[in-house]
Each structure stands twice: as C-alpha cells, then as structure tokens.
Design an enzyme around this catalytic site. Structure first.
Site, short mmCIF file in Angstrom:
data_model
loop_
_atom_site.label_atom_id
_atom_site.label_comp_id
_atom_site.label_asym_id
_atom_site.label_seq_id
_atom_site.Cartn_x
_atom_site.Cartn_y
_atom_site.Cartn_z
N SER A 242 0.83 -1.22 0.00
CA SER A 242 0.00 0.00 0.00
C SER A 242 0.86 1.26 0.00
O SER A 242 0.56 2.23 -0.72
CB SER A 242 -0.97 0.00 1.19
OG SER A 242 -0.30 -0.23 2.40
N HIS A 272 -1.86 -8.91 1.94
CA HIS A 272 -1.57 -7.65 2.63
C HIS A 272 -2.75 -7.34 3.59
O HIS A 272 -3.06 -8.16 4.45
CB HIS A 272 -1.33 -6.57 1.56
CG HIS A 272 -0.80 -5.26 2.06
ND1 HIS A 272 -0.17 -5.10 3.27
CD2 HIS A 272 -0.83 -4.00 1.51
CE1 HIS A 272 0.18 -3.83 3.43
NE2 HIS A 272 -0.22 -3.14 2.38
N HIS A 319 5.76 -12.81 7.34
CA HIS A 319 5.99 -11.42 6.91
C HIS A 319 7.16 -11.39 5.95
O HIS A 319 8.10 -12.17 6.09
CB HIS A 319 6.26 -10.51 8.12
CG HIS A 319 6.02 -9.08 7.81
ND1 HIS A 319 6.99 -8.28 7.27
CD2 HIS A 319 4.92 -8.31 7.92
CE1 HIS A 319 6.48 -7.07 7.07
NE2 HIS A 319 5.23 -7.06 7.45
N ARG A 328 3.09 -4.90 16.70
CA ARG A 328 1.69 -4.46 16.57
C ARG A 328 0.75 -5.56 17.07
O ARG A 328 -0.31 -5.28 17.61
CB ARG A 328 1.39 -4.10 15.11
CG ARG A 328 2.27 -2.98 14.56
CD ARG A 328 2.08 -2.77 13.08
NE ARG A 328 2.47 -3.95 12.31
CZ ARG A 328 2.34 -4.09 10.99
NH1 ARG A 328 1.82 -3.10 10.27
NH2 ARG A 328 2.74 -5.17 10.37
N ASP A 374 -2.24 -8.55 11.59
CA ASP A 374 -3.59 -8.98 11.24
C ASP A 374 -4.08 -10.17 12.06
O ASP A 374 -5.28 -10.46 12.06
CB ASP A 374 -3.66 -9.32 9.75
CG ASP A 374 -3.28 -8.12 8.89
OD1 ASP A 374 -3.77 -7.02 9.19
OD2 ASP A 374 -2.48 -8.28 7.95
N1 CMX Z 1 1.06 -19.90 5.76
C1 CMX Z 1 1.47 -20.81 4.85
N2 CMX Z 1 2.55 -20.66 4.05
C2 CMX Z 1 3.26 -19.53 4.22
C3 CMX Z 1 2.91 -18.55 5.17
C4 CMX Z 1 1.75 -18.75 5.94
N3 CMX Z 1 1.32 -17.86 6.82
N4 CMX Z 1 3.82 -17.53 5.09
C5 CMX Z 1 4.70 -17.88 4.13
N5 CMX Z 1 4.35 -19.06 3.60
C6 CMX Z 1 4.99 -19.77 2.49
C7 CMX Z 1 4.98 -18.89 1.25
O1 CMX Z 1 3.72 -18.95 0.60
C8 CMX Z 1 6.13 -19.49 0.45
O2 CMX Z 1 5.68 -20.69 -0.09
P1 CMX Z 1 6.17 -21.18 -1.57
O3 CMX Z 1 7.67 -21.21 -1.51
O4 CMX Z 1 5.54 -22.52 -1.72
O5 CMX Z 1 5.66 -20.15 -2.54
C9 CMX Z 1 7.15 -19.82 1.55
O6 CMX Z 1 6.38 -19.98 2.76
C10 CMX Z 1 8.22 -18.78 1.76
O7 CMX Z 1 7.59 -17.54 2.04
P2 CMX Z 1 8.35 -16.39 2.86
O8 CMX Z 1 9.57 -16.01 2.10
O9 CMX Z 1 8.50 -16.81 4.27
O10 CMX Z 1 7.25 -15.23 2.85
P3 CMX Z 1 6.99 -14.11 1.74
O11 CMX Z 1 7.88 -12.96 2.01
O12 CMX Z 1 7.01 -14.71 0.38
O13 CMX Z 1 5.46 -13.74 2.06
C11 CMX Z 1 3.59 -13.10 3.32
C12 CMX Z 1 5.10 -12.94 3.14
C13 CMX Z 1 3.09 -12.11 4.39
C14 CMX Z 1 2.89 -12.79 1.99
C15 CMX Z 1 3.31 -14.57 3.76
O14 CMX Z 1 3.93 -14.82 5.00
C16 CMX Z 1 1.83 -14.90 3.84
O15 CMX Z 1 1.22 -15.25 2.82
N6 CMX Z 1 1.20 -14.78 5.08
C17 CMX Z 1 -0.23 -14.99 5.24
C18 CMX Z 1 -1.01 -13.77 4.77
C19 CMX Z 1 -0.83 -12.61 5.74
O16 CMX Z 1 -0.98 -12.75 6.94
N7 CMX Z 1 -0.57 -11.41 5.20
C20 CMX Z 1 -0.50 -10.17 6.00
C21 CMX Z 1 0.90 -9.57 6.13
C22 CMX Z 1 0.89 -8.30 6.92
C23 CMX Z 1 0.21 -7.20 6.16
O17 CMX Z 1 0.72 -6.77 5.12
O18 CMX Z 1 -0.87 -6.75 6.56
#
Ligand code: CMX
Length: 442
Positions: A242, A272, A319, A328, A374
């Site tokens: 964002s 996000h 994250h 937070r 979140d």
């Molecule tokens: N549940 C399951 N799998 C997860 C995970 C979770 N909460 N977090 C990361 N992973 C997975 C990724 O999808 C990725 O899988 P692949 O290699 O199969 O594609 C792997 O673990 C490595 O990911 P990472 O490098 O640890 O995390 P990223 O930087 O790629 O992604 C984020 C970060 C936030 C998108 C991810 O942790 C996620 O999807 N979390 C759940 C959604 C969420 O809570 N988002 C809110 C974030 C805060 C905000 O912006 O408001």
C-alpha cells in the site's frame, strides 16, 4: 492550519539541503548488491526507496521516527481519561519528525474536524453500487469520487509551478485524512446497519469520532481500541504494497486522491491488508467445522495442518521483512489482556499464537513463522460487536492514510522524481549468463 504547513515547509527545506549535500559528497557510494534471486523473488531486501516516516527492523519491528510502539503508547498525547495514543499525534510525529505537544494534537483534531465535509456526490456514488459490493471496493470508489475535490489536480491543470507541488499535496492530504472516517463509517452503516447513517460529533477526536459514526460512540472501550488501531496500522516503512503503490503512483504526479486509491487497491489483497478479514473468517470456519467455541490447541494444530494441506496460507502469520512477533500484534495482545482477557475468541487467538509458529517452522521454508498485525485485530473488534469482518480492511485503510499521505507530502517536498526501475527478460538473463548479453548496471 497555516502553522503546521509552514513548519513542515521549513523542516522539509532543511532536509532537502541536507540530502543535496549528502548526494553531492556520497552519491556514488554503493549501498548493496542485487542477486538474480532477488530480481525474480519480489525484490526482497533490495534497498531502493526513501521513506522518512518510519523504519522497519526485521528483529525489533517498526519504529516511527525512531520511536517503538511501546514508546509511542507512553509518550503520545491521549484523549481525556484515555490511555491509548491519539493518532493525530502519530501523524504529527511522522510528518514533522518530532513528538507533538498536546496543543499540536488538539490543533490537528480541530483542523480535521473543519475539513471533514464530504460532498453529496460522493455518497450518491457509493449508493450507485450494489449494497453487496465489498466494503474495500466501495471505499476505493468513494475515494475516486472525492477526487473532484483535489487541489493538486486543479492547480496542475491551471499550470502550477513545481515549487508549489508540496503545498497542494499537503492540502489534499489533510482533506483526505479529514474525510475518510466519514466515508468509511457511511459505508459501514449502509452495508450493515440498514443505511442508518450517523452524523459526526464535532467535539470528538479523529478516531473517537470515527467510532461514533460507525455506531460505537457510547462505548469508551471501542473508542480507545480505535485510537490504538488507527495508530499502529498507520505506517510500516515504504516497501509494503500500500505504501509503495501510493508512492509509485504519486511519482507520476497523480494527485493524492488517485495515489491513495491505488494504494488501497493494494491493501485489499489477501497477502496484505485483507489478511485481517481472512484471519477471523478462518477462525469462524474452524469453530464451525469443529462445532466448538474455544478449540483446544490440539484441534487448532490439526486445523492448521488441514489448511496447509489444502494449499492455503495461514492468515495472519508470516511477513516479508519481519522475523519476530510483530510488535503491533503484541500491542493488541496487551490491550486484550487489560480489557477483555476472558473473551473466548481472544483466547483462541492466543492459543493459535502458541500453536502455529512451530508448525510453520517445521515446514522448513517459511522465513517468519510469527504472527503479524492482522492475526489479532479482528478478535478485538468482534468483542465490541463489530462482527462484519469484510469491513476490517477499510479500518486498516483509514489508518494507513496517515502514513502514506504524510510520506506523499515528503515526496513532493523533496522533489522525488518519477519512479522507474529497470526490468529485464528471462531471455536476457540467459544471454547474460552465457556471457553474450549485458544487463544494464552490471
Ligand atoms: N502460511 C502458509 N505458508 C506460508 C505462510 C503462511 N502464513 N507464510 C509464508 N508461507 C509460504 C509462502 O507462501 C512461500 O511458499 P512457496 O515457496 O511454496 O511459494 C514460503 O512460505 C516462503 O515464504 P516467505 O519467504 O516466508 O514469505 P513471503 O515474504 O514470500 O510472504 C507473506 C510474506 C506475508 C505474503 C506470507 O507470509 C503470507 O502469505 N502470510 C499470510 C497472509 C498474511 O498474513 N498477510 C498479512 C501480512 C501483513 C500485512 O501486510 O498486513
């Protein structure tokens, strides 16, 4: 408020001269290297942006102008009888770089009250959408409808000198922040309370008035929650979707309404800001499938494994930058312990906190198994009666305006240029690896 605008200009001029001197002497210094993996994998860890309002440390979490969340909860001015910070104070800190006095915060409250009028056509535009439209879509449409009010757009069309961009941006930022709670509350009442709109209370602070307009004005606890919520969701340095989108679109000199609406479209993504609705949806579905109000840790553990086996993420965990429990999350947990420790849903959130990280860690690929902001917010809202989880990301969006619009003021005051990084093709990568092609900057 002429005072704050002038003070901001004076501060920005000083910073501008410092940056010019700094670039003259050190402009060619390297601050990092970029690997091929980073180019393909979401540019993680590439330093490529300046955002003055806050800085994220992977281990410690966010600091706003050097202050951590616990420090802000202690030091920022509060509402009478309140114990949580007023978001007006955080905005002042992010914009000016210094903690505000009580007087600064009161002036900001009064300024935003004065500028909060929303033109009728904005409500008419919202009304033209089916009531079933997702609240984030209604929110973005309303922001776009308000763009008719942009001082930046009008002045640019009339031939504005680039030296004046900052001032028109400042004016738009103030108007937008002042108006957003009214628009968001209208959407909430329209969608969930039969359109029973509540008029603003001109005596309340920005977040307190927002709570009042959504229909929670009698509940001091909810008002306090909104003050905390609006403070902790405001900013998370510049690279998140964002903030980065608002900055990127703003760099094309799209006015603050267009830029902020673009940022909000990014916030509406489930990885996000939409994760806050996904968390509660996920917990509600778990409770329904298990047929219990407070699932045990064993039941949670099984449900998490099921979620993962279905190829879904566990919402609220992980994250892109943080590598520890999000402060937070901790701030909300402390709020929960102080005000609603017996709430079964809040207790479930805490049980999930004890259960999920080891499971995610055991997968061996997740860089951060800990909860983010979140994971907690929805349970607190449900406690006070706000069960309509599709609305939660709008709350996040109203708060996020404080950070990204303060940053946009800085972008224009520092004269930051059009953002335009270089992209490459896989074809070029292959040629480059074979020593037959050059990658720019190599
Ligand atoms: N549940 C399951 N799998 C997860 C995970 C979770 N909460 N977090 C990361 N992973 C997975 C990724 O999808 C990725 O899988 P692949 O290699 O199969 O594609 C792997 O673990 C490595 O990911 P990472 O490098 O640890 O995390 P990223 O930087 O790629 O992604 C984020 C970060 C936030 C998108 C991810 O942790 C996620 O999807 N979390 C759940 C959604 C969420 O809570 N988002 C809110 C974030 C805060 C905000 O912006 O408001």
């Amino acid at each position: 408020m002429v005072g704050l605008k002038e003070q901001f200009k004076e501060t920005a001029d000083k910073v501008n001269s410092e940056i010019k001197a700094l670039l003259k002497e050190h402009g060619s210094k390297k601050i990092g290297e970029v690997t091929l993996s980073q180019v393909y994998q979401g540019m993680r860890g590439i330093t490529g942006l300046v955002t003055e309002t806050s800085l994220l440390d992977a281990q410690e979490g966010i600091r706003f102008r050097g202050y951590s969340i616990p420090e802000l909860r202690e030091k920022l001015p509060k509402a009478p009888q309140g114990t949580e910070p007023l978001p007006e104070g955080l905005f002042h800190l992010m914009l000016m770089g210094e903690l505000p006095a009580d007087k600064d915060v009161h002036e900001l409250t009064a300024l935003w009250q004065r500028r909060s009028h929303v033109p009728k056509h904005v409500f008419d535009t919202i009304e033209a959408l089916p009531v079933s439209t997702h609240p984030m879509t209604q929110f973005v449409v309303a922001i776009m409808a308000m763009q008719t009010e942009s001082s930046f757009a009008k002045k640019y069309a009339a031939g504005m000198n680039k030296k004046d961009y900052w001032e028109a941006t400042f004016d738009d930022a103030m108007d937008l922040i002042a108006r957003l709670p009214r628009v968001a509350a209208y959407i909430y009442r329209r969608k969930y309370k039969d359109g029973d709109d509540i008029q603003p209370d001109g005596l309340l602070d920005w977040a307190g008035n927002f709570a009042h307009m959504m229909g929670y004005g009698e509940d001091e606890g909810f008002k306090e929650l909104m003050r905390l919520y609006m403070t902790i969701h405001a900013d998370h340095e510049g690279g998140n979707v964002s903030a980065h989108t608002t900055h990127l679109v703003g760099s094309a000199l799209s006015d603050p309404y267009l830029s902020f609406a673009a940022g909000m479209n990014g916030l509406a993504g489930p990885l996000h800001g939409l994760a806050n609705q996904e968390v509660i949806k996920w917990i509600f579905e778990m409770r329904e499938q298990l047929g219990v109000e407070t699932p045990s840790k064993e039941q949670i553990s099984e449900y998490v494994k099921k979620t993962l086996s279905e190829g879904k993420v566990v919402p609220g965990y992980g994250h892109a930058v943080l590598r520890k429990t999000d402060p937070r999350f901790t701030a909300q947990m402390e709020f929960g312990k102080k005000h609603l420790a017996d709430d079964p849903l809040v207790q479930t959130v805490w049980n999930i906190y004890e259960t999920v990280p080891p499971i995610l860690q055991s997968l061996g690929k997740i860089k951060n198994p800990w909860p983010n902001v979140d994971a907690h917010s929805g349970a607190l809202l449900v406690h006070y009666g706000m069960v309509e989880y599709e609305f939660y990301t709008v709350l996040f969006g109203v708060s996020r305006a404080l950070g990204v619009l303060a940053s946009l003021c800085w972008d224009r005051a520092l004269g930051l240029p059009l953002e335009r990084p270089k992209s490459i093709t896989t074809e070029l990568v292959k040629l480059w690896l074979d020593g037959k092609g050059e990658i720019w900057g190599d």
